[in-house]
Design a protein around this motif. Structure first.
Motif, PDB file in Angstrom:
ATOM      1  N   MET A   1       0.833  -1.205   0.000  1.00 42.33           N
ATOM      2  CA  MET A   1       0.000   0.000   0.000  1.00 42.33           C
ATOM      3  C   MET A   1       0.871   1.261   0.000  1.00 42.33           C
ATOM      4  O   MET A   1       1.833   1.343   0.747  1.00 42.33           O
ATOM      5  CB  MET A   1      -0.883   0.024   1.249  1.00 42.33           C
ATOM      6  N   ARG A   2       0.509   2.219  -0.821  1.00 45.08           N
ATOM      7  CA  ARG A   2       1.216   3.501  -0.788  1.00 45.08           C
ATOM      8  C   ARG A   2       0.437   4.465   0.099  1.00 45.08           C
ATOM      9  O   ARG A   2      -0.748   4.681  -0.107  1.00 45.08           O
ATOM     10  CB  ARG A   2       1.331   4.067  -2.203  1.00 45.08           C
ATOM     11  N   SER A   3       1.121   5.040   1.093  1.00 49.21           N
ATOM     12  CA  SER A   3       0.451   5.977   1.999  1.00 49.21           C
ATOM     13  C   SER A   3       0.955   7.387   1.726  1.00 49.21           C
ATOM     14  O   SER A   3       2.158   7.645   1.725  1.00 49.21           O
ATOM     15  CB  SER A   3       0.715   5.581   3.450  1.00 49.21           C
ATOM     16  N   ILE A   4       0.012   8.283   1.496  1.00 50.44           N
ATOM     17  CA  ILE A   4       0.355   9.635   1.060  1.00 50.44           C
ATOM     18  C   ILE A   4      -0.367  10.668   1.919  1.00 50.44           C
ATOM     19  O   ILE A   4      -1.601  10.681   1.989  1.00 50.44           O
ATOM     20  CB  ILE A   4      -0.042   9.833  -0.422  1.00 50.44           C
ATOM     21  N   ALA A   5       0.387  11.537   2.596  1.00 52.73           N
ATOM     22  CA  ALA A   5      -0.208  12.637   3.364  1.00 52.73           C
ATOM     23  C   ALA A   5      -0.344  13.842   2.438  1.00 52.73           C
ATOM     24  O   ALA A   5       0.619  14.248   1.791  1.00 52.73           O
ATOM     25  CB  ALA A   5       0.678  12.979   4.556  1.00 52.73           C
ATOM     26  N   VAL A   6      -1.540  14.392   2.361  1.00 52.83           N
ATOM     27  CA  VAL A   6      -1.764  15.585   1.537  1.00 52.83           C
ATOM     28  C   VAL A   6      -1.604  16.787   2.461  1.00 52.83           C
ATOM     29  O   VAL A   6      -2.428  17.008   3.351  1.00 52.83           O
ATOM     30  CB  VAL A   6      -3.156  15.555   0.875  1.00 52.83           C
ATOM     31  N   ILE A   7      -0.521  17.515   2.286  1.00 49.79           N
ATOM     32  CA  ILE A   7      -0.177  18.542   3.280  1.00 49.79           C
ATOM     33  C   ILE A   7       0.137  19.903   2.665  1.00 49.79           C
ATOM     34  O   ILE A   7       0.626  20.008   1.545  1.00 49.79           O
ATOM     35  CB  ILE A   7       1.053  18.123   4.127  1.00 49.79           C
ATOM     36  N   ASN A   8      -0.157  20.909   3.431  1.00 47.26           N
ATOM     37  CA  ASN A   8       0.295  22.287   3.228  1.00 47.26           C
ATOM     38  C   ASN A   8      -0.296  23.068   4.386  1.00 47.26           C
ATOM     39  O   ASN A   8      -1.509  22.992   4.623  1.00 47.26           O
ATOM     40  CB  ASN A   8      -0.169  22.856   1.881  1.00 47.26           C
ATOM     41  N   GLN A   9       0.551  23.783   5.118  1.00 47.03           N
ATOM     42  CA  GLN A   9       0.070  24.497   6.307  1.00 47.03           C
ATOM     43  C   GLN A   9      -0.860  25.647   5.925  1.00 47.03           C
ATOM     44  O   GLN A   9      -1.575  26.180   6.757  1.00 47.03           O
ATOM     45  CB  GLN A   9       1.249  24.996   7.155  1.00 47.03           C
TER      46      GLN A   9
END
Ligand SMILES: Nc1ncnc2c1ncn2[C@@H]1O[C@H](COP(=O)(O)OP(=O)(O)O)[C@@H](O)[C@H]1O
Ligand SMILES: [Mg+2]
Length: 252
Positions: A1-9
């Motif tokens: 499984m590829r785990s991806i955090a979608v981030i930007n403060q």
């Protein structure tokens, strides 16, 4: 499984829009996808049509009140599962104590219970706080939406420094992907920002920008993805391309 955090403060750059529509695009491309709403505002759930947020969600897993995803996960679309925020999430974002434990719990639970999934996307709140830290430590990759203006570029530089600080808590380096979001092709400034990103982050910029489009802003109001609301729009084609780029790890 590829785990991806979608981030930007930074808020309003398109994190939630990208999580919902990329998630659906990946599912439509035949992948098994789980989306996690890590923003206490619950906008991801609303974007997928769940306007009344359930009391239980990822917060319960992070607090150790739920041992697995049974009763938390919602079947959202074919091959698309959603784990809502849960009532306690805003408090978790402020609790310093036990933060490392929660990051570990999140990572272990998700890795354990989502073994049959192809993609996990974590939609993060607009701050560089503990929830984002949890997500970044819980994931292997980060998808960073960046808008085509100077503040966006500036924010990205800050974010990269923050990610560097997290690195010593990680076993393997986090793999960042930069996605141009709310892009206005006709603006000279936007194209200039694009060029700077390509110069500074070679091999990390995904090739197809998501352009500013009124239809994308209309989707959350009706709780539908772009593929349900306007499947023949340019925005739908852009999200289909983004899904393919991410699957193939295709950058510029
Ligand atoms: N490409 C886009 N074109 C037009 N509107 C967009 C686009 N991306 C996001 N929006 C709108 O901008 C607002 C903020 O987007 P959102 O995805 O919620 O950002 P974030 O999660 O980073 O705070 C929302 O109203 C959303 O519908
Ligand atoms: Mg959001």
């Amino acid at each position: 499984m590829r785990s991806i955090a979608v981030i930007n403060q930074k808020g309003g750059v398109g994190k939630t829009t990208i999580t919902a529509n990329l998630g659906h695009a990946l599912a439509l491309a035949g992948r098994r996808v789980t989306l996690v709403d890590l923003d206490p505002q619950g906008h991801l759930s609303a974007s997928l049509g769940i306007f009344k947020p359930p009391a239980r969600g990822i917060a319960d897993l992070m607090q150790g009140d739920a041992k697995d995803l049974d009763g938390l996960a919602i079947h959202s679309r074919e091959r698309l599962t959603l784990i809502p925020a849960g009532k306690g999430l805003s408090e978790i974002g402020e609790l310093r104590e036990g933060a490392a434990d929660r990051a570990y719990l999140l990572r272990r639970c998700l890795q354990e219970h989502l073994r049959d999934q192809d993609f996990l996307l974590l939609d993060c709140p607009p701050s560089a706080g503990l929830l984002m830290a949890n997500a970044v430590l819980g994931a292997d990759e980060a998808l960073i939406p960046v808008t085509g203006d100077y503040l966006g570029l500036n924010g990205l530089a800050q974010l990269m420094l923050t990610l560097k600080k997290f690195q010593r808590f990680r076993e393997r380096p986090l793999r960042p992907w930069i996605q141009l979001s709310r892009f206005q092709t006709r603006r000279r400034l936007a194209r200039e920002v694009e060029r700077k990103l390509l110069d500074h982050f070679p091999g990390r910029v995904l090739p197809h920008p998501i352009q500013e489009a009124a239809v994308l802003a209309e989707c959350p109001g009706v709780g539908r993805s772009i593929f349900e609301y306007r499947p023949r729009s340019r925005a739908a084609a852009e999200f289909k391309a983004l899904a393919q780029d991410l699957i193939e790890e295709h950058t510029r």
